[in-house]
Structures are given as C-alpha cells and as structure tokens.
Write a protein that holds these residues in place. Structure first.
Motif, short mmCIF file in Angstrom:
data_model
loop_
_atom_site.label_atom_id
_atom_site.label_comp_id
_atom_site.label_asym_id
_atom_site.label_seq_id
_atom_site.Cartn_x
_atom_site.Cartn_y
_atom_site.Cartn_z
N UNK A 1 6.91 47.11 -29.75
CA UNK A 1 7.02 46.20 -30.88
C UNK A 1 7.02 44.73 -30.46
N UNK A 2 7.37 44.46 -29.18
CA UNK A 2 7.40 43.09 -28.70
C UNK A 2 6.90 43.03 -27.26
N UNK A 3 6.55 41.85 -26.83
CA UNK A 3 6.03 41.66 -25.48
C UNK A 3 7.17 41.65 -24.47
N UNK A 4 7.06 42.51 -23.45
CA UNK A 4 8.11 42.66 -22.43
C UNK A 4 8.45 41.33 -21.76
N UNK A 5 7.42 40.57 -21.41
CA UNK A 5 7.64 39.32 -20.68
C UNK A 5 8.36 38.31 -21.57
N UNK A 6 7.94 38.21 -22.85
CA UNK A 6 8.62 37.31 -23.80
C UNK A 6 10.11 37.66 -23.91
N UNK A 7 10.39 38.96 -24.02
CA UNK A 7 11.77 39.43 -24.16
C UNK A 7 12.58 39.08 -22.90
N UNK A 8 11.98 39.29 -21.74
CA UNK A 8 12.66 39.00 -20.48
C UNK A 8 12.93 37.50 -20.33
N UNK A 9 11.96 36.67 -20.71
CA UNK A 9 12.14 35.21 -20.63
C UNK A 9 13.29 34.76 -21.53
N UNK A 10 13.32 35.31 -22.76
CA UNK A 10 14.41 34.98 -23.69
C UNK A 10 15.75 35.41 -23.08
N UNK A 11 15.78 36.62 -22.53
CA UNK A 11 17.02 37.18 -21.98
C UNK A 11 17.52 36.38 -20.78
N UNK A 12 16.62 36.08 -19.87
CA UNK A 12 17.04 35.40 -18.64
C UNK A 12 17.47 33.96 -18.92
N UNK A 13 16.87 33.34 -19.95
CA UNK A 13 17.27 31.99 -20.34
C UNK A 13 18.72 31.98 -20.83
N UNK A 14 19.08 33.02 -21.60
CA UNK A 14 20.46 33.13 -22.08
C UNK A 14 21.42 33.46 -20.93
N UNK A 15 21.04 34.42 -20.09
CA UNK A 15 21.91 34.85 -18.99
C UNK A 15 22.18 33.72 -18.00
N UNK A 16 21.18 32.88 -17.81
CA UNK A 16 21.30 31.75 -16.88
C UNK A 16 22.44 30.83 -17.31
N UNK A 17 22.61 30.66 -18.63
CA UNK A 17 23.66 29.79 -19.15
C UNK A 17 24.99 30.53 -19.31
N UNK A 18 24.93 31.77 -19.80
CA UNK A 18 26.16 32.50 -20.16
C UNK A 18 26.76 33.30 -19.01
N UNK B 1 0.47 37.21 -2.77
CA UNK B 1 1.89 36.86 -2.88
C UNK B 1 2.32 36.45 -4.27
N UNK B 2 1.44 36.64 -5.29
CA UNK B 2 1.82 36.28 -6.65
C UNK B 2 2.81 37.30 -7.23
N UNK B 3 3.73 36.80 -8.04
CA UNK B 3 4.75 37.67 -8.63
C UNK B 3 4.19 38.40 -9.84
N UNK B 4 4.44 39.72 -9.90
CA UNK B 4 4.07 40.52 -11.07
C UNK B 4 5.18 40.36 -12.10
N UNK B 5 4.98 39.45 -13.05
CA UNK B 5 6.02 39.13 -14.02
C UNK B 5 6.36 40.30 -14.94
N UNK B 6 5.36 41.11 -15.24
CA UNK B 6 5.63 42.26 -16.12
C UNK B 6 6.57 43.24 -15.44
N UNK B 7 6.33 43.50 -14.17
CA UNK B 7 7.18 44.42 -13.41
C UNK B 7 8.60 43.85 -13.27
N UNK B 8 8.68 42.55 -12.98
CA UNK B 8 9.99 41.89 -12.85
C UNK B 8 10.74 41.93 -14.18
N UNK B 9 9.99 41.77 -15.30
CA UNK B 9 10.58 41.80 -16.63
C UNK B 9 11.16 43.18 -16.94
N UNK B 10 10.42 44.22 -16.57
CA UNK B 10 10.89 45.59 -16.79
C UNK B 10 12.19 45.84 -16.04
#
Length: 320
Positions: free
Chosen positions: A201-218, A255-264
């Motif tokens: 229903x949603x993009x994994x990377x978008x969800x991970x970016x939203x989540x990590x932005x919150x976790x970074x602060x909280x 050496x590029x990061x696989x963001x989808x895998x990191x998001x999962x």
C-alpha cells in the motif's frame, strides 16, 4: 517525505461497516484494540461515529493498548491518561503474552455496564480494531480456546461471529476495518511502519525515511546502539539510512547502498521490537498535526473554489 495518503477500503471492509452499524444498538460496551506504539493512528474514527449515532449517550468503550511490550512504557502511561479524559472511556495496556492482563479487559467491561449484571443479564460487547493489532489473539485468550483466526497479516478476520465467554459476557467479533481514507499523512506512515496496512500500500523507502527521521529525534540512543553508530548521527534521513545500510552490508556494485534492503531491515526491526521499546507518536504531537491537516484542507478547499470560479468566468467569456 512523500505526502501520499492511504486509501485502502476493500469490499469486505465496506460490508463489515454496514454490519457493525446495524449491530451497535444491541451492544453495551465496545472494546477497541489499539496498537500501543500508535494509539492515535490505530484508533478508527469510524468507531467514534458508531458510538454516538443513535441519539443516546455515547456507548462506553474500553481502549486496549495491545503490544505494550513493544512500546515505550512512559509514553503508554501518558496515552492511557490522555484517552481516559474522554467520557465513558477506560484504557488498559496489555501484551497477549500475559493472560492475566488480557482477562482484565472483562473487569473493565463490568465496570462500564454494571446495570446488565444487576439485571442478571449478559454484558453484550463488541470488539473492534484496525487490521493486525492482535484482536483475534485477544479473543482466543478471553474465550480460553481457539475461536478466531490469527495471523501476522492485515485483514485476516473477514466476518462477524458471536462468542459466549461463559462468564456473563458475550463478545461479538468484527473484521479489522480501516476507514476509507487516512487524512493525516503522518498517521498513514505510522500505520505502514507498524504493519497495519499491507506493504504494497505504500513505498518501503518512503516509510523508512519517515520512521528514521522520527527515531533520530525521539530515540537517538536506540538507533546508535542497534546499528553501532558513532556519537553524532547524520543530519539527514537519507544519510542515516545509508549509514545503517553500510553497517548491515546492504551494498550494491560500486559500494552503493541498497536503500530498499536497508529500509526493510529498519522496518522489520521496528515491528518485531529488536530496535527497542518505541512509541511513534505523542498526544501533543498529534494535536499539532491535526491543526496542520485542518489548515491544509481549508487551503485545498479555497483552491478548488477559486478554480471553479475561474472555469465559470472562462465559460462566460467564451459564450459571448
């Protein structure tokens, strides 16, 4: 962060809504199961309308904050106090691992409908909740036997069933229903992060970016400890996700990061509690978000009126 909103209302959910509306008049107490990590975002606004749609006082409701073992205990207590400010609401935090905690739900139902017991009648309850909050596991625990299908996937229960708990309480089960549209985009991301909506229903990377932005602060210390990061976390969420990806070996050619895998990895470790006890929202944060949602809705409405007026003027000019 994407501002997309979830619109996920399959046919069986529409049918369930109609059935619930028809059954509500005969219910004494509503039991609403919430995810303790997202008590507001997992609260279904349709239930508020179900409670008060018959002209009498609102139906009493027990708000069950399930998965308390995955949530921040301090935040959970704050949410219980916040929810109980509403008239006719009792709140309790549980984990389905603890049978005694689950059984306390029936005690609260008795407190909210003492007149039924005084009359020697069963207390008629209806249990509701959005998908994947652990509703079926709670039902099976209360019943002392397997009567509801369980599964770690949204929308496993598809139809209503009535269960006599043999203790003066009758329980009506309902399918897990989402509302037609999640207006607050932040809530949409939180529902996706905790697994209430299907991953498609949603993009994994978008969800991970939203989540990590919150976790970074909280919860910066939990992030540092889990991913073995230095004292100073990267400033942006993309840099932080790349750092997590590197630490976990999520690398592609060059050496590029696989963001989808990191998001999962991040989302799965949030969901199963490996990251630590985390609550994704606070009461005061929600108040601010709802104000912003209302402002955006008003702006959108004004823009639509303006466009409509421009179309009308253009039509009149062309007509001459």
């Amino acid at each position: 962060m994407s501002s997309q909103t979830i619109q996920w209302f399959p046919g069986h959910m529409h049918k369930a809504r109609k059935e619930i509306e028809e059954a509500i008049p005969k219910v004494d107490v509503i039991i609403e199961v919430l995810d303790a990590r997202i008590p507001f975002s997992s609260e279904n606004p349709l239930i508020k309308s179900f409670r008060g749609q018959h002209g009498d006082n609102d139906k009493p409701v027990v708000k069950v904050l399930n998965k308390r073992d995955l949530a921040d205990p301090e935040m959970t207590q704050m949410w219980i106090e916040h929810l109980e400010k509403e008239q006719g609401v009792k709140a309790i935090a549980i984990t389905t691992e603890n049978i005694n905690e689950v059984n306390k739900i029936t005690e609260l139902c008795r407190k909210l409908a003492p007149h039924r017991e005084e009359m020697g009648k069963n207390i008629r309850t209806m249990i509701m909740g959005i998908p994947n909050v652990g509703k079926s596991t709670i039902i099976n625990t209360l019943a002392g036997r397997s009567v509801a299908v369980t599964g770690n996937q949204p929308a496993v229960t598809r139809q209503q069933q009535r269960i006599n708990l043999q203790n003066g309480i009758v329980l009506s089960d309902t399918p897990g229903i989402l509302w037609p549209k999640v207006e607050n985009p932040h809530s949409g991301f939180r529902l996706a992060a905790t697994g209430a909506v299907k991953d498609t229903a949603m993009d994994y990377i978008d969800v991970a970016f939203f989540t990590v932005e919150y976790l970074k602060e909280a919860y910066p210390e939990l992030i540092k400890a889990r991913y073995n990061l230095d004292d100073e976390l990267p400033e942006t969420e993309i840099e932080l996700m790349e750092e997590i990806g590197r630490k976990r070996g999520c690398l592609r050619g060059g050496g590029r990061v696989d963001l989808h895998k990191a998001s999962e990895i991040l989302i799965n470790e949030l969901r199963n509690g490996t990251l630590g006890q985390i609550t994704m929202e606070r009461p005061e944060m929600i108040t601010e978000e709802l104000v912003n949602v209302a402002i955006e809705a008003e702006i959108k409405k004004e823009q639509q009126i303006k466009k409509k007026e421009e179309r009308r003027k253009r039509y009149l000019r062309n007509k001459r």
